[in-house]
Design an enzyme around this catalytic site. Sequence first.
Site, PDB file in Angstrom:
ATOM      1  N   ASP A  32      -6.075   2.039   0.144  1.00  0.00           N
ATOM      2  CA  ASP A  32      -6.839   3.076  -0.566  1.00  0.00           C
ATOM      3  C   ASP A  32      -8.144   2.556  -1.139  1.00  0.00           C
ATOM      4  O   ASP A  32      -8.565   2.979  -2.221  1.00  0.00           O
ATOM      5  CB  ASP A  32      -6.002   3.704  -1.705  1.00  0.00           C
ATOM      6  CG  ASP A  32      -4.671   4.210  -1.213  1.00  0.00           C
ATOM      7  OD1 ASP A  32      -4.650   4.817  -0.135  1.00  0.00           O
ATOM      8  OD2 ASP A  32      -3.660   3.992  -1.906  1.00  0.00           O
ATOM      9  N   GLU A  33      -8.791   1.652  -0.433  1.00  0.00           N
ATOM     10  CA  GLU A  33     -10.052   1.073  -0.933  1.00  0.00           C
ATOM     11  C   GLU A  33     -11.254   1.973  -0.630  1.00  0.00           C
ATOM     12  O   GLU A  33     -12.394   1.561  -0.849  1.00  0.00           O
ATOM     13  CB  GLU A  33     -10.294  -0.313  -0.315  1.00  0.00           C
ATOM     14  CG  GLU A  33      -9.277  -1.382  -0.682  1.00  0.00           C
ATOM     15  CD  GLU A  33      -8.134  -1.451   0.312  1.00  0.00           C
ATOM     16  OE1 GLU A  33      -8.031  -0.547   1.172  1.00  0.00           O
ATOM     17  OE2 GLU A  33      -7.338  -2.393   0.226  1.00  0.00           O
ATOM     18  N   LYS A  35     -11.682   3.137   2.505  1.00  0.00           N
ATOM     19  CA  LYS A  35     -12.075   2.701   3.858  1.00  0.00           C
ATOM     20  C   LYS A  35     -12.575   3.868   4.699  1.00  0.00           C
ATOM     21  O   LYS A  35     -13.475   3.693   5.514  1.00  0.00           O
ATOM     22  CB  LYS A  35     -10.885   2.031   4.578  1.00  0.00           C
ATOM     23  CG  LYS A  35     -10.486   0.695   3.984  1.00  0.00           C
ATOM     24  CD  LYS A  35      -9.397   0.034   4.780  1.00  0.00           C
ATOM     25  CE  LYS A  35      -8.086   0.778   4.746  1.00  0.00           C
ATOM     26  NZ  LYS A  35      -7.449   0.830   3.426  1.00  0.00           N
ATOM     27  N   ASN A  57       1.579   6.675   7.499  1.00  0.00           N
ATOM     28  CA  ASN A  57       1.636   6.298   6.072  1.00  0.00           C
ATOM     29  C   ASN A  57       0.219   6.214   5.506  1.00  0.00           C
ATOM     30  O   ASN A  57       0.022   6.258   4.301  1.00  0.00           O
ATOM     31  CB  ASN A  57       2.387   4.972   5.866  1.00  0.00           C
ATOM     32  CG  ASN A  57       1.910   3.848   6.784  1.00  0.00           C
ATOM     33  OD1 ASN A  57       1.167   4.088   7.737  1.00  0.00           O
ATOM     34  ND2 ASN A  57       2.350   2.634   6.529  1.00  0.00           N
ATOM     35  N   ALA A  58      -0.768   6.055   6.401  1.00  0.00           N
ATOM     36  CA  ALA A  58      -2.160   5.967   5.957  1.00  0.00           C
ATOM     37  C   ALA A  58      -2.746   7.355   5.776  1.00  0.00           C
ATOM     38  O   ALA A  58      -2.256   8.323   6.350  1.00  0.00           O
ATOM     39  CB  ALA A  58      -2.974   5.213   7.001  1.00  0.00           C
ATOM     40  N   GLY A  59      -3.784   7.446   4.981  1.00  0.00           N
ATOM     41  CA  GLY A  59      -4.491   8.713   4.832  1.00  0.00           C
ATOM     42  C   GLY A  59      -5.936   8.441   4.469  1.00  0.00           C
ATOM     43  O   GLY A  59      -6.203   7.837   3.441  1.00  0.00           O
ATOM     44  N   HIS A  60      -6.842   8.778   5.348  1.00  0.00           N
ATOM     45  CA  HIS A  60      -8.265   8.595   5.059  1.00  0.00           C
ATOM     46  C   HIS A  60      -8.896   9.953   4.799  1.00  0.00           C
ATOM     47  O   HIS A  60      -8.662  10.891   5.548  1.00  0.00           O
ATOM     48  CB  HIS A  60      -8.984   7.978   6.270  1.00  0.00           C
ATOM     49  CG  HIS A  60      -8.615   6.557   6.527  1.00  0.00           C
ATOM     50  ND1 HIS A  60      -8.742   5.961   7.758  1.00  0.00           N
ATOM     51  CD2 HIS A  60      -8.137   5.616   5.710  1.00  0.00           C
ATOM     52  CE1 HIS A  60      -8.353   4.708   7.671  1.00  0.00           C
ATOM     53  NE2 HIS A  60      -7.979   4.477   6.442  1.00  0.00           N
ATOM     54  N   THR A 149       6.251   5.247   1.625  1.00  0.00           N
ATOM     55  CA  THR A 149       5.761   6.615   1.811  1.00  0.00           C
ATOM     56  C   THR A 149       6.850   7.499   2.434  1.00  0.00           C
ATOM     57  O   THR A 149       6.623   8.683   2.657  1.00  0.00           O
ATOM     58  CB  THR A 149       4.532   6.619   2.739  1.00  0.00           C
ATOM     59  OG1 THR A 149       4.918   6.037   3.984  1.00  0.00           O
ATOM     60  CG2 THR A 149       3.375   5.836   2.150  1.00  0.00           C
ATOM     61  N   GLN A 243      -4.133   0.606   5.285  1.00  0.00           N
ATOM     62  CA  GLN A 243      -3.559  -0.125   4.154  1.00  0.00           C
ATOM     63  C   GLN A 243      -4.480  -1.293   3.757  1.00  0.00           C
ATOM     64  O   GLN A 243      -5.657  -1.244   4.069  1.00  0.00           O
ATOM     65  CB  GLN A 243      -2.133  -0.605   4.455  1.00  0.00           C
ATOM     66  CG  GLN A 243      -1.112   0.522   4.573  1.00  0.00           C
ATOM     67  CD  GLN A 243      -0.986   1.103   5.966  1.00  0.00           C
ATOM     68  OE1 GLN A 243      -1.054   0.378   6.940  1.00  0.00           O
ATOM     69  NE2 GLN A 243      -0.810   2.393   6.056  1.00  0.00           N
ATOM     70  N   THR A 258       3.875  -3.145   3.448  1.00  0.00           N
ATOM     71  CA  THR A 258       4.195  -2.284   4.571  1.00  0.00           C
ATOM     72  C   THR A 258       4.686  -3.182   5.714  1.00  0.00           C
ATOM     73  O   THR A 258       4.815  -4.395   5.535  1.00  0.00           O
ATOM     74  CB  THR A 258       2.997  -1.380   4.947  1.00  0.00           C
ATOM     75  OG1 THR A 258       3.452  -0.404   5.895  1.00  0.00           O
ATOM     76  CG2 THR A 258       1.830  -2.167   5.529  1.00  0.00           C
ATOM     77  N   ARG A 321       0.996  11.095  -4.698  1.00  0.00           N
ATOM     78  CA  ARG A 321       1.421  10.218  -5.797  1.00  0.00           C
ATOM     79  C   ARG A 321       0.204   9.717  -6.580  1.00  0.00           C
ATOM     80  O   ARG A 321      -0.843   9.459  -6.011  1.00  0.00           O
ATOM     81  CB  ARG A 321       2.162   8.986  -5.246  1.00  0.00           C
ATOM     82  CG  ARG A 321       3.497   9.324  -4.617  1.00  0.00           C
ATOM     83  CD  ARG A 321       4.265   8.076  -4.265  1.00  0.00           C
ATOM     84  NE  ARG A 321       3.698   7.353  -3.140  1.00  0.00           N
ATOM     85  CZ  ARG A 321       4.197   6.200  -2.673  1.00  0.00           C
ATOM     86  NH1 ARG A 321       5.237   5.652  -3.255  1.00  0.00           N
ATOM     87  NH2 ARG A 321       3.655   5.602  -1.635  1.00  0.00           N
ATOM     88  N   ARG A 323      -1.891   6.955  -8.225  1.00  0.00           N
ATOM     89  CA  ARG A 323      -1.998   5.514  -7.995  1.00  0.00           C
ATOM     90  C   ARG A 323      -2.014   4.758  -9.324  1.00  0.00           C
ATOM     91  O   ARG A 323      -2.548   5.257 -10.313  1.00  0.00           O
ATOM     92  CB  ARG A 323      -3.277   5.180  -7.234  1.00  0.00           C
ATOM     93  CG  ARG A 323      -3.294   5.809  -5.876  1.00  0.00           C
ATOM     94  CD  ARG A 323      -4.569   5.462  -5.104  1.00  0.00           C
ATOM     95  NE  ARG A 323      -4.616   6.242  -3.888  1.00  0.00           N
ATOM     96  CZ  ARG A 323      -5.661   6.936  -3.461  1.00  0.00           C
ATOM     97  NH1 ARG A 323      -6.776   6.944  -4.153  1.00  0.00           N
ATOM     98  NH2 ARG A 323      -5.609   7.618  -2.352  1.00  0.00           N
ATOM     99  N   ASP A 351     -18.712   4.666  -9.049  1.00  0.00           N
ATOM    100  CA  ASP A 351     -18.886   5.745 -10.026  1.00  0.00           C
ATOM    101  C   ASP A 351     -17.660   5.956 -10.912  1.00  0.00           C
ATOM    102  O   ASP A 351     -17.779   6.530 -11.989  1.00  0.00           O
ATOM    103  CB  ASP A 351     -19.262   7.052  -9.308  1.00  0.00           C
ATOM    104  CG  ASP A 351     -18.298   7.390  -8.184  1.00  0.00           C
ATOM    105  OD1 ASP A 351     -17.996   6.493  -7.365  1.00  0.00           O
ATOM    106  OD2 ASP A 351     -17.833   8.546  -8.134  1.00  0.00           O
TER     107      ASP A 351
HETATM  108  P1  IMP Z   1       5.498   2.146   3.905  1.00  0.00           P
HETATM  109  O1  IMP Z   1       4.273   1.695   4.636  1.00  0.00           O
HETATM  110  O2  IMP Z   1       5.654   3.632   3.863  1.00  0.00           O
HETATM  111  O3  IMP Z   1       6.727   1.439   4.375  1.00  0.00           O
HETATM  112  O4  IMP Z   1       5.325   1.721   2.364  1.00  0.00           O
HETATM  113  C1  IMP Z   1       5.345   0.361   1.945  1.00  0.00           C
HETATM  114  C2  IMP Z   1       4.360   0.127   0.813  1.00  0.00           C
HETATM  115  O5  IMP Z   1       3.041   0.282   1.303  1.00  0.00           O
HETATM  116  C3  IMP Z   1       4.495   1.105  -0.351  1.00  0.00           C
HETATM  117  O6  IMP Z   1       4.164   0.429  -1.553  1.00  0.00           O
HETATM  118  C4  IMP Z   1       3.455   2.151  -0.057  1.00  0.00           C
HETATM  119  O7  IMP Z   1       3.011   2.816  -1.219  1.00  0.00           O
HETATM  120  C5  IMP Z   1       2.357   1.273   0.529  1.00  0.00           C
HETATM  121  N1  IMP Z   1       1.466   1.993   1.433  1.00  0.00           N
HETATM  122  C6  IMP Z   1       1.694   2.386   2.707  1.00  0.00           C
HETATM  123  N2  IMP Z   1       0.624   3.011   3.230  1.00  0.00           N
HETATM  124  C7  IMP Z   1      -0.310   2.999   2.271  1.00  0.00           C
HETATM  125  C8  IMP Z   1      -1.660   3.471   2.216  1.00  0.00           C
HETATM  126  O8  IMP Z   1      -2.220   4.014   3.169  1.00  0.00           O
HETATM  127  N3  IMP Z   1      -2.305   3.251   1.044  1.00  0.00           N
HETATM  128  C9  IMP Z   1      -1.749   2.612  -0.007  1.00  0.00           C
HETATM  129  N4  IMP Z   1      -0.505   2.155   0.005  1.00  0.00           N
HETATM  130  C10 IMP Z   1       0.213   2.345   1.131  1.00  0.00           C
END
Ligand code: IMP
Length: 443
Positions: A32-33, A35, A57-60, A149, A243, A258, A321, A323, A351
């Site tokens: 979540d930097e 990116k 699990n990612a979200g941009h 996630t 991630q 992850t 969720r 952060r 900012d």
């Molecule tokens: P998983 O990837 O769903 O197995 O989650 C494992 C860990 O990685 C957990 O702490 C998640 O919150 C974290 N995580 C997975 N994907 C992201 C992401 O895109 N951003 C931030 N944290 C992530």
Amino acid sequence: MSRGVPRRFYARDVFCPELMANTVLVGAQWGDEGKGKVIDYLTDRVDVVVRSQGGNNAGHTVVVGDTKYILRLIPSGILRPGKICLIGNGVVVDPISLCEEIAELRGQGVEISSRNLLISDAAHLVFPYHKLIDEQRELAHGRNKIGTTKRGIGPAYGDKIARVGIRLGDLLEPELFRERLESRIQEVNWLLQQYGSKPIDWRELGDQYLATGEQLQDMITNTVLALHRLMDSQKEILFEGAQGTFLDIDHGTYPYVTSSNTTAGGACTGSGVPPNRIDRVVGALKAYTTRVGEGPFPTENQELSDLLHSMGREIAVNTGRKRRCGWFDAVATRFAVMVNGIDEMAVTNLDGLDSLETIKICVAYERDGKKVDSPPTCVRKFKRCTPVYIDVPGWKEPTTSARSYDDLPKNARLYLEKICELAGTKLSLVGVGQKREQTIVVR
Ligand code: IMP
């Protein structure tokens, strides 16, 4: 320097956003930097954008004009006409989620076809049973849960490593796919029974997955060959990391990580592009630090979390969720620069700190009365680390309308220069808001 086909230039020593070469973008923190925004900016300068690890699990989030796009599996290059996007072999793909994402983006007017999206036939599939197992494991861990996630990522990579996974290419061979699924479901149903969950009907699941295979079939291909052909015709590639460094399965805060290699090396193994074809590594970093899920986070700070949440910031796009938030951590960032070989840093969310009188920077850790200069491998030792801070003055004015480095308040520039100096890297981009134009190139 890249060997093989001669490169047009070599960009490691000079940040030149007009000239790209093959670039890996990695998260230098816990994900979540920001990116998505950096990738969107860099994408304009390349021909091809590749995802090489992780899953949905990612979200941009990318904001173009007044439209907000949320990308989970598809590289954000898809938003720029003429770019080719690839989902590499290192990604785990939930094809139902992928089809939904394609439909959502098409609904927003984005054109997606095999002309601009290719998916590796060697990428492993995520099935509903992976999600069930993910949930059940988290429940069983109780207090010690990872905070995943719940998208089934860990169990899907587990199957891949245990050599019992099913791949995207299998969807194109219905008979073989059904055979593999039936055999896999036997063991899975035994496991689900132990958890007290309902068994899975492999026929129904098979039909559902084969239907997604039909929708995606034109895009499923050997992406390793496709990528090498593109490189041979001098196309330039951006590898967009998902991630961040400290969620890496090998180098992160294990087990609170992850299940993929989120560090720069993952770009090569997850795509089939050799290391000697990578020209530079850009790190993405927030001006402060955040993490979701459990695990050590030495600079976590409740007041800063409350402030950022009250501004409507730092709510995860994918899961909703909140952060956890904390100060910039030079110890962790130095490690990220080292393990990824980061040549330049893109600092986002500056900012977020605009209203602060004083800002803290963590310059070292202390554990059991001793100074610690690098993140401990053992998570228990990491949890016992407390930050050693220096205070720097804030700038107490909005930075969101700054469009050049000189537009930034002096204290903001001093802050950015200090954190990059402590991290041991160069500053190349600064983000001062979600919009495309809120990106400052530092020359
Ligand atoms: P998983 O990837 O769903 O197995 O989650 C494992 C860990 O990685 C957990 O702490 C998640 O919150 C974290 N995580 C997975 N994907 C992201 C992401 O895109 N951003 C931030 N944290 C992530």
